[in-house]
Scaffold this motif. Structure first.
Motif, PDB file in Angstrom:
ATOM      1  N   LEU A  74      22.604  94.956  28.574  1.00 35.61           N
ATOM      2  CA  LEU A  74      23.948  95.491  28.352  1.00 35.61           C
ATOM      3  C   LEU A  74      25.008  94.417  28.584  1.00 35.61           C
ATOM      4  CD1 LEU A  74      26.013  97.714  27.860  1.00 35.61           C
ATOM      5  CD2 LEU A  74      25.645  98.510  30.185  1.00 35.61           C
ATOM      6  N   ARG A  77      24.953  92.230  25.546  1.00 38.04           N
ATOM      7  CA  ARG A  77      25.515  92.910  24.374  1.00 38.04           C
ATOM      8  C   ARG A  77      27.037  92.998  24.478  1.00 38.04           C
ATOM      9  NH1 ARG A  77      22.323  97.323  21.794  1.00 38.04           N
ATOM     10  NH2 ARG A  77      20.219  96.503  21.505  1.00 38.04           N
ATOM     11  N   ALA A  78      27.514  93.307  25.689  1.00 37.06           N
ATOM     12  CA  ALA A  78      28.966  93.436  25.877  1.00 37.06           C
ATOM     13  C   ALA A  78      29.649  92.084  25.678  1.00 37.06           C
ATOM     14  CB  ALA A  78      29.277  93.995  27.261  1.00 37.06           C
ATOM     15  N   THR A  81      29.779  91.291  21.922  1.00 32.93           N
ATOM     16  CA  THR A  81      30.849  92.012  21.222  1.00 32.93           C
ATOM     17  C   THR A  81      32.118  91.199  21.106  1.00 32.93           C
ATOM     18  OG1 THR A  81      30.055  94.075  22.159  1.00 32.93           O
ATOM     19  CG2 THR A  81      32.269  94.103  21.333  1.00 32.93           C
ATOM     20  N   THR A  82      32.377  90.401  22.135  1.00 33.76           N
ATOM     21  CA  THR A  82      33.672  89.723  22.196  1.00 33.76           C
ATOM     22  C   THR A  82      33.678  88.397  21.435  1.00 33.76           C
ATOM     23  OG1 THR A  82      33.088  88.496  24.187  1.00 33.76           O
ATOM     24  CG2 THR A  82      34.053  90.675  24.506  1.00 33.76           C
ATOM     25  N   GLN A  83      32.519  88.007  20.924  1.00 31.59           N
ATOM     26  CA  GLN A  83      32.457  86.689  20.304  1.00 31.59           C
ATOM     27  C   GLN A  83      32.790  86.728  18.815  1.00 31.59           C
ATOM     28  OE1 GLN A  83      32.076  83.947  22.301  1.00 31.59           O
ATOM     29  NE2 GLN A  83      32.355  85.665  23.708  1.00 31.59           N
ATOM     30  N   THR A 183      25.559  95.804  13.829  1.00 32.68           N
ATOM     31  CA  THR A 183      26.440  95.728  14.992  1.00 32.68           C
ATOM     32  C   THR A 183      27.897  95.914  14.590  1.00 32.68           C
ATOM     33  OG1 THR A 183      26.824  93.337  14.929  1.00 32.68           O
ATOM     34  CG2 THR A 183      24.853  94.109  16.085  1.00 32.68           C
ATOM     35  N   ARG A 202      16.340  94.521  17.515  1.00 32.35           N
ATOM     36  CA  ARG A 202      16.999  94.602  18.819  1.00 32.35           C
ATOM     37  C   ARG A 202      16.576  95.828  19.611  1.00 32.35           C
ATOM     38  NH1 ARG A 202      22.944  94.500  18.933  1.00 32.35           N
ATOM     39  NH2 ARG A 202      23.594  96.633  18.789  1.00 32.35           N
ATOM     40  N   VAL A 312      19.968 100.112  24.796  1.00 30.76           N
ATOM     41  CA  VAL A 312      21.245 100.227  25.498  1.00 30.76           C
ATOM     42  C   VAL A 312      21.740 101.668  25.426  1.00 30.76           C
ATOM     43  CG1 VAL A 312      23.684  99.567  25.355  1.00 30.76           C
ATOM     44  CG2 VAL A 312      21.914  97.814  25.338  1.00 30.76           C
ATOM     45  N   GLU A 313      21.553 102.295  24.272  1.00 28.39           N
ATOM     46  CA  GLU A 313      22.003 103.681  24.142  1.00 28.39           C
ATOM     47  C   GLU A 313      21.121 104.631  24.948  1.00 28.39           C
ATOM     48  OE1 GLU A 313      22.232 104.316  19.899  1.00 28.39           O
ATOM     49  OE2 GLU A 313      23.778 102.765  19.735  1.00 28.39           O
TER      50      GLU A 313
ATOM     51  N   ASP C  19      38.022  93.030  20.039  1.00 26.33           N
ATOM     52  CA  ASP C  19      38.646  92.056  19.158  1.00 26.33           C
ATOM     53  C   ASP C  19      39.325  92.773  17.991  1.00 26.33           C
ATOM     54  OD1 ASP C  19      36.809  92.549  17.056  1.00 26.33           O
ATOM     55  OD2 ASP C  19      35.366  91.230  17.997  1.00 26.33           O
ATOM     56  N   GLU C  47      29.531  97.432  21.678  1.00 26.42           N
ATOM     57  CA  GLU C  47      29.151  97.525  23.083  1.00 26.42           C
ATOM     58  C   GLU C  47      30.328  97.077  23.944  1.00 26.42           C
ATOM     59  OE1 GLU C  47      26.324  96.086  21.224  1.00 26.42           O
ATOM     60  OE2 GLU C  47      24.824  97.618  21.697  1.00 26.42           O
ATOM     61  N   VAL C  48      30.570  97.797  25.000  1.00 26.72           N
ATOM     62  CA  VAL C  48      31.642  97.466  25.932  1.00 26.72           C
ATOM     63  C   VAL C  48      31.005  97.289  27.304  1.00 26.72           C
ATOM     64  CG1 VAL C  48      33.485  98.589  24.630  1.00 26.72           C
ATOM     65  CG2 VAL C  48      32.121  99.936  26.208  1.00 26.72           C
ATOM     66  N   PRO C  49      31.742  96.728  28.263  1.00 28.01           N
ATOM     67  CA  PRO C  49      31.090  96.413  29.541  1.00 28.01           C
ATOM     68  C   PRO C  49      30.832  97.646  30.414  1.00 28.01           C
ATOM     69  CG  PRO C  49      33.039  95.070  29.186  1.00 28.01           C
ATOM     70  CD  PRO C  49      33.074  96.176  28.197  1.00 28.01           C
ATOM     71  N   ARG C  52      26.338 102.925  27.908  1.00 28.04           N
ATOM     72  CA  ARG C  52      26.447 103.984  26.919  1.00 28.04           C
ATOM     73  C   ARG C  52      26.270 105.331  27.607  1.00 28.04           C
ATOM     74  NH1 ARG C  52      28.859 101.860  22.580  1.00 28.04           N
ATOM     75  NH2 ARG C  52      27.473 100.928  21.064  1.00 28.04           N
ATOM     76  N   ARG C 215      28.048 106.267  22.155  1.00 25.61           N
ATOM     77  CA  ARG C 215      26.614 106.105  21.963  1.00 25.61           C
ATOM     78  C   ARG C 215      26.194 106.628  20.602  1.00 25.61           C
ATOM     79  NH1 ARG C 215      22.760 109.666  22.881  1.00 25.61           N
ATOM     80  NH2 ARG C 215      24.326 111.042  23.731  1.00 25.61           N
TER      81      ARG C 215
END
Lengths: 356, 190, 303
Positions: A74, A77-78, A81-83, A183, A202, A312-313, C19, C47-49, C52, C215
Motif C-alpha cells: 500500500l 502504491r500510494a 500514485t503521486t508520480q 491504474t 499486480r 490492496v483492495e 495530482d 491509491e491514497v496513503p 482501501r 475500493r
C-alpha cells in the motif's frame, strides 16, 4: 465537562504508531540496503504487487512496515500514485527478453533449449541450523557451462502456432498512451485485454494462488500444462523527446504460458509480472486459461478473480471491519428487536440478516 | 510528512472553476461566477476565455474534445486531449450555434453508461431573452430564467432527443459567469 | 513547445495530495454523477496513503474539492473524535492547509462515515459520504456487471421481492442501515451505511451530497432539491430507528439518533451519536454562548 476530547483520538493514533515502530527500532540506510540484498524474492513480490519497479523503495517499504506485506505494498502504491508519467516504454516481446531461466513441461526439448537457471526446485528443504550455532552459510561458486545458453529465445507458443496447434493471440499494435491503463481507468467488464493482464500482474500472490489452485484442482474446466515458465530481464526502451531511442535499464520479469486441449486445438493462458515470482505467474496463467467461457460467478470468471485478487483492495476491506460499526449495528439491532417484539410468542425467525 | 503544500495560482483557478461548474449543475439555472484569471495565463484573442479556463479544470489526455475556435483547439491540444468531432467528442466548446441540429450529433451515453454523455459548452446571454421554466433535481420547485443567444428550437430539440438517463450536459457561459443545465433538468419554454 | 511548457516545477507533494490528472478525472465524474442523481459513475480511484475500505473514496473527493479556505469537518459514526475521523482530518489538513472544525454550522465540507449530522445542512455545504459498497443490489446480485445492467433496465424487481420476503418472514423490513432508496424516481442507490434515521435528510435537502467508494471505484451524488425515497410498500410505511424517545445520559439531548452503551447491570444507557451536538448541548446547558442550528428532527420527529 467536555463531551469528548477531540485531541484524544489524535494522541491515541500517535501513540499506537509509536508502539508499532518501537518494535522495529531505527531504520537506517544500511538496513534498507541489507534487506534489498538479502531478500530479492520478497522485494520482487512486493514490486510486482505494487506495480512499481524500484528495489530500493521496495526495501524501504518493507523496512518501514516491519515486513507487513499488505502495508508495504500500500505504501508503494500510494507513492506510485503521486508520480508523473514521463514516458511509456516500447512493448517487450518474449523473444527479446534476456532470459535466465526458461523451462517447458510440454516438451522434453524446445527450440532454444531448457534452461534451468536459478531455482530451489530440486533442493532438499533442510534448514541450515548450523548458522544459528555460529557458522556462516556461504553459497558455493557457480560453475559456468561449457556452452552458455542463448540469452534470447522464442516462445513455445509461437512454435505451436506455427505448427497449427493453437491460434496465436491477435497481435495488438496499440502503443504508448493508447494502451489502456488499469491504474488510471476503472476496471469494467468485459475488460480490455490490457486491463486483465495488468490486473493479474499486480494481483496479490496468495489470492491468485488460492483461486488458481482451485481451478487446477478441478473447479476450472482446463487442466494446465506449463508450456513455458520464464524468468528474465526486460530492456526498457524509451524514446527521448528528441527522438532518440535509448535503454533506460532492465527490470526483472516473470512470465508463464500454460496450455490445455480445447476441442481440436490448444487453449493458451498467459500471465506476466514485474520481478521473479513463479507461483504467481503459473497460477495467474491458469486463471487466464480458464477465464474464457467460465460460468458467471465462478472462481474462474474474470470478473470474480480480478476483483478478489486485488490485494490492496481486499486487505483494506478486510481490516476495515475493525473500524467502529456502532451505527450500522445499532440500526440492525433496532430492526431485530422490533421484529422480535412483533413476533412475541412465536418462534424466533431463522432468516439471515441482510449483509452489511 | 513534507510541509503543507501550497496551491499554485493555476491549481487555485482550476479548483475554483470546478467549484463554479459543480454548483452550476447542482443548482440548474442559477448562474455562478468563474474565478478571475490573469490574461497572461490563457491564450490571447479568445472570444470566450472562460472556455479555456474550463478546459484547464477538466480536460486532459483522457478526453476527446471538439473546439470550434482554432486557438482554443490548440489550448485543448496542449492538455493532451485528442481532437474529436461533435459525434465523437466528450466535451464540446462552441462559439455559438446557428441551429439546434448539432444536438442530435452529441454523445448521450447508454443506459448502461450514462456517464458517456457529452458536455456542451456554449456562450449565451444570461438574464435576457425568452423566459424558460426549469424543474427537476437541484431546482427548488420551479425556476424561471431568461436565456438569449441560443438558436430557435434549441430546448424543444433537447427535450425531444434525450431519453433520461441518457443525455448531455450544457454549460452556458456569459463572460465570467456560467449556468449549468444537466440532462435531469426539464426546460419548459414559456 | 519547450520542456518548460510541458512540465511544471517539482513539488514534493501535489496540493491536496492528488495530482492534476486524478483531480480532473474525479471532477468530470462528479459532474456526471450530479447530472444523473443516484447513478453510480465508475472512476479510476487512485491509491491514497490510507487503506482501501477506510474512506479512500470520500478522501479522493475531499482532496479534489479542498482549498486552503475550505473549513473541514470529519466524522465517523457521528463522532469527530473517532480515531479514523481524527486520522482523516489530520491528513486532509496536512495536504491542504485547510482549517478544521467540529462544528457542523462552521463547516464548508463534511466528510462522514455512516452518519449525517443532526443539524440541517445549508445550500453552501457539501457532504461527502464514505461508501463501502456502492451497489444497493449486491444482496440480490453480487456480480457487478449484471447489477449494472439491472440499473440500466430499471429492473428492481428482485430488490422489491427481497423487501417483501422480509416482511412476510419477520413482519417488517429487516434492512438496518444502507436503506435502498430511489433517487429522482429513476435510480436505486445506497445512501451509504447511514441509519434509516438519516435517509430522510437526503430528500429535497438544500446541500449537495457526494457518495464515493474508493475500493469499488464508483461515485454517485444527490444534488440539492432531489427526491430520495426509501423503497417501501404503500401499506408498510418507512420506519426509522425507534430512537425518538431516547435521552442522552451525558448531554440530556433527546430525540436524536443514539449510541447504545451496555451497562454491567444488564441495562443500557444512551448517548447522542452526533458528538458535536452533544458537546453543544452540554455547553448550552452550562450557559456558554453556543449556537445549535435548526435540526432535521424536532422532538424526535422529522420536520
Amino acid at each position: 465537562m467536555a463531551y469528548v476530547a477531540t485531541r484524544g483520538g489524535e494522541r491515541a493514533i500517535e501513540q499506537s504508531q509509536r508502539l508499532f515502530r518501537a518494535e522495529m527500532g531505527a531504520i537506517t540506510p544500511e538496513r534498507v540496503a541489507e534487506l534489498r540484498r538479502a531478500l530479492p524474492y520478497l522485494i520482487d513480490r512486493v514490486m510486482g504487487e505494487a506495480s512499481l519497479y524500484d528495489e530500493d523503495l521496495a526495501a524501504l517499504a518493507l523496512a518501514q512496515t516491519g515486513g507487513e506485506l499488505y502495508e508495504a505494498i500500500l505504501l508503494l502504491r500510494a507513492w506510485r500514485t503521486t508520480q508523473p508519467r514521463l514516458a511509456v516504454a516500447a512493448p517487450v516481446t518474449q523473444e527479446s527478453l534476456f532470459t535466465h531461466r526458461r523451462i517447458s513441461a510440454a516438451f522434453k526439448d524446445i527450440p532454444g533449449g531448457q534452461v534451468l537457471g536459478p531455482t530451489l526446485d530440486y533442493a532438499h528443504r533442510i534448514l541450515a541450523t548450523e548458522v544459528l550455532e555460529g557458522a556462516t552459510s556461504r553459497p558455493e561458486p557457480v560453475e559456468p557451462a561449457d556452452r552458455p545458453a542463448p540469452a534470447q529465445q522464442p516462445s513455445v507458443a509461437a512454435w505451436q502456432a506455427a505448427n497449427g496447434l493453437l491460434s496465436a493471440p491477435r497481435a495488438d499494435s496499440t502503443t504508448g498512451n493508447d494502451i489502456p491503463d488499469v491504474t488510471r481507468e476503472p476496471l469494467l467488464f468485459p475488460a480490455p485485454r490490457a486491463h486483465s493482464l495488468q490486473s493479474l500482474a499486480r494481483a496479490e500472490t496468495g489470492g491468485v494462488l488460492a483461486l488458481g489452485y482451485a481451478a487446477q484442482r478441478g473447479y476450472g474446466q482446463a487442466h494446465p500444462t506449463v508450456n513455458e515458465l520464464r524468468l528474465a530481464e526486460a530492456d526498457l526502451r524509451v524514446t527521448h523527446p528528441r527522438g532518440t531511442v535509448f535503454s533506460a535499464g532492465r527490470v526483472k520479469v516473470s512470465q508463464a504460458e500454460v496450455v490445455s486441449k480445447k476441442g481440436s486445438a490448444l487453449g493458451l493462458g498467459f500471465a506476466a509480472t514485474l520481478g521473479w515470482n513463479e507461483v504467481k505467474v503459473i497460477a495467474a496463467a491458469t486463471l487466464d486459461l480458464n477465464a474464457k467461457g467460465a460460468p458467471k460467478g465462478s472462481a474462474t470468471e474474470e470478473e470474480f478473480f480480478l476483483y478478489h485478487t486485488e490485494g490492496v483492495e481486499s486487505s483494506g476491506f478486510c481490516i476495515h471491519f475493525k473500524l467502529p460499526h456502532y451505527v450500522t449495528f445499532q440500526s440492525s439491532l433496532d430492526a431485530m428487536r422490533d421484529a422480535r417484539a412483533g413476533a412475541a410468542g412465536a418462534a424466533p425467525s431463522k432468516q439471515a440478516e441482510p449483509a452489511e | 510528512m513534507p510541509a503543507v503544500p501550497q496551491p499554485s495560482a493555476f491549481e487555485s483557478r482550476c479548483n475554483a472553476t470546478y467549484d463554479a461548474l459543480m454548483w452550476a449543475l447542482s443548482r440548474p439555472g442559477l448562474p455562478r461566477d468563474l474565478p478571475p484569471f490573469d490574461p497572461d495565463d490563457l491564450p490571447a484573442g479568445l472570444a470566450h476565455p472562460a472556455h479555456a479556463a474550463l478546459i484547464d479544470a477538466l480536460i486532459d489526455r483522457e478526453c476527446t474534445v471538439h473546439c470550434e475556435n482554432p486557438e482554443l483547439a490548440r489550448h485543448a491540444a496542449r492538455s493532451g486531449a485528442a481532437p474529436g468531432t461533435p459525434r465523437t467528442a466528450d466535451h464540446l466548446f462552441l462559439d455559438g450555434l446557428a441551429t439546434p441540429d448539432l444536438l442530435g450529433d452529441l454523445r448521450q451515453g447508454s443506459d448502461l453508461h450514462p456517464e458517456d454523455g457529452a458536455t456542451l459548452v456554449l456562450p449565451a446571454r444570461l438574464g435576457q431573452g425568452a423566459p424558460l421554466r426549469l424543474s427537476g433535481p437541484g431546482v427548488d420547485g420551479t425556476l424561471d430564467v431568461r436565456l438569449a443567444g441560443l438558436p430557435e428550437g434549441f430546448w424543444q430539440t433537447r427535450a425531444r432527443i434525450m431519453r433520461y438517463p441518457m443525455g448531455f450536459e450544457v454549460f452556458l457561459t456569459d463572460g465570467a459567469r456560467v449556468l449549468g443545465l444537466p440532462r435531469s433538468t426539464r426546460v419548459e419554454v414559456l | 513547445m519547450t520542456l518548460q511548457s510541458l512540465t511544471k516545477d517539482w513539488e514534493p507533494m501535489a496540493y491536496g495530495f492528488l495530482d492534476g490528472s486524478a483531480k480532473r478525472e474525479i471532477r468530470r465524474k462528479m459532474l456526471k454523477a450530479i447530472s444523473v442523481p443516484g447513478c453510480q459513475m465508475p472512476y479510476a480511484s487512485r491509491e491514497v496513503p490510507m487503506a482501501r475500505g477506510w474512506g479512500t473514496g470520500g478522501l479522493q473527493v475531499s482532496c479534489t474539492l479542498v482549498t486552503p479556505r475550505t473549513r473541514i469537518k470529519v466524522i465517523d459514526q457521528g463522532a469527530d473524535d473517532s480515531v479514523n475521523a481524527a486520522s482523516i482530518r489530520k491528513f486532509l489538513a496536512s495536504v491542504s492547509g485547510a482549517p478544521v472544525t467540529t462544528d457542523t454550522l462552521q463547516a464548508d465540507l463534511i466528510q462522514s462515515r455512516h452518519r449525517i449530522p443532526e443539524e440541517r445542512l445549508r445550500e453552501d455545504q457539501v457532504l461527502v459520504l464514505q461508501v463501502p459498497n456502492p451497489e444497493p443490489l449486491r444482496s440480490v446480485q453480487p456480480n457487478m456487471s449484471i447489477a449494472r445492467q439491472m440499473h440500466a433496465d430499471a429492473d428492481y424487481g428482485r430488490m422489491w421481492l427481497q423487501l417483501y420476503e422480509q416482511i412476510v418472514r419477520s413482519g417488517r423490513v429487516m434492512q438496518g442501515a444502507s436503506y435502498p432508496s430511489l433517487v429522482n424516481g429513476r435510480h436505486v442507490m445506497t445512501p451509504s451505511p447511514i441509519p434509516r434515521w438519516d435517509v430522510p435528510k437526503l430528500h429535497m435537502a438544500r446541500h449537495l451530497t457526494l457518495l464515493s467508494a474508493g475500493r469499488e471505484k464508483r461515485l454517485h451524488a444527490v444534488p440539492p432539491f432531489t427526491r430520495v425515497e426509501p423503497l417501501v410498500f404503500d401499506d408498510v410505511p418507512y420506519r426509522v430507528e425507534d430512537h425518538a424517545g431516547l435521552t442522552c445520559h451525558r448531554s440530556g439531548a433527546r430525540g436524536f439518533f443514539m449510541n447504545e452503551i451496555p451497562q454491567a447491570d444488564g441495562t443500557s444507557l444512551h448517548e447522542v451519536s452526533d458528538s458535536d451536538l452533544g458537546v453543544k448541548t452540554i455547553r448550552a446547558a452550562e450557559g456558554e454562548d453556543t449556537r445549535i442550528g435548526a435540526t432535521w428532527y424536532v422532538d424526535g420527529e422529522m420536520s
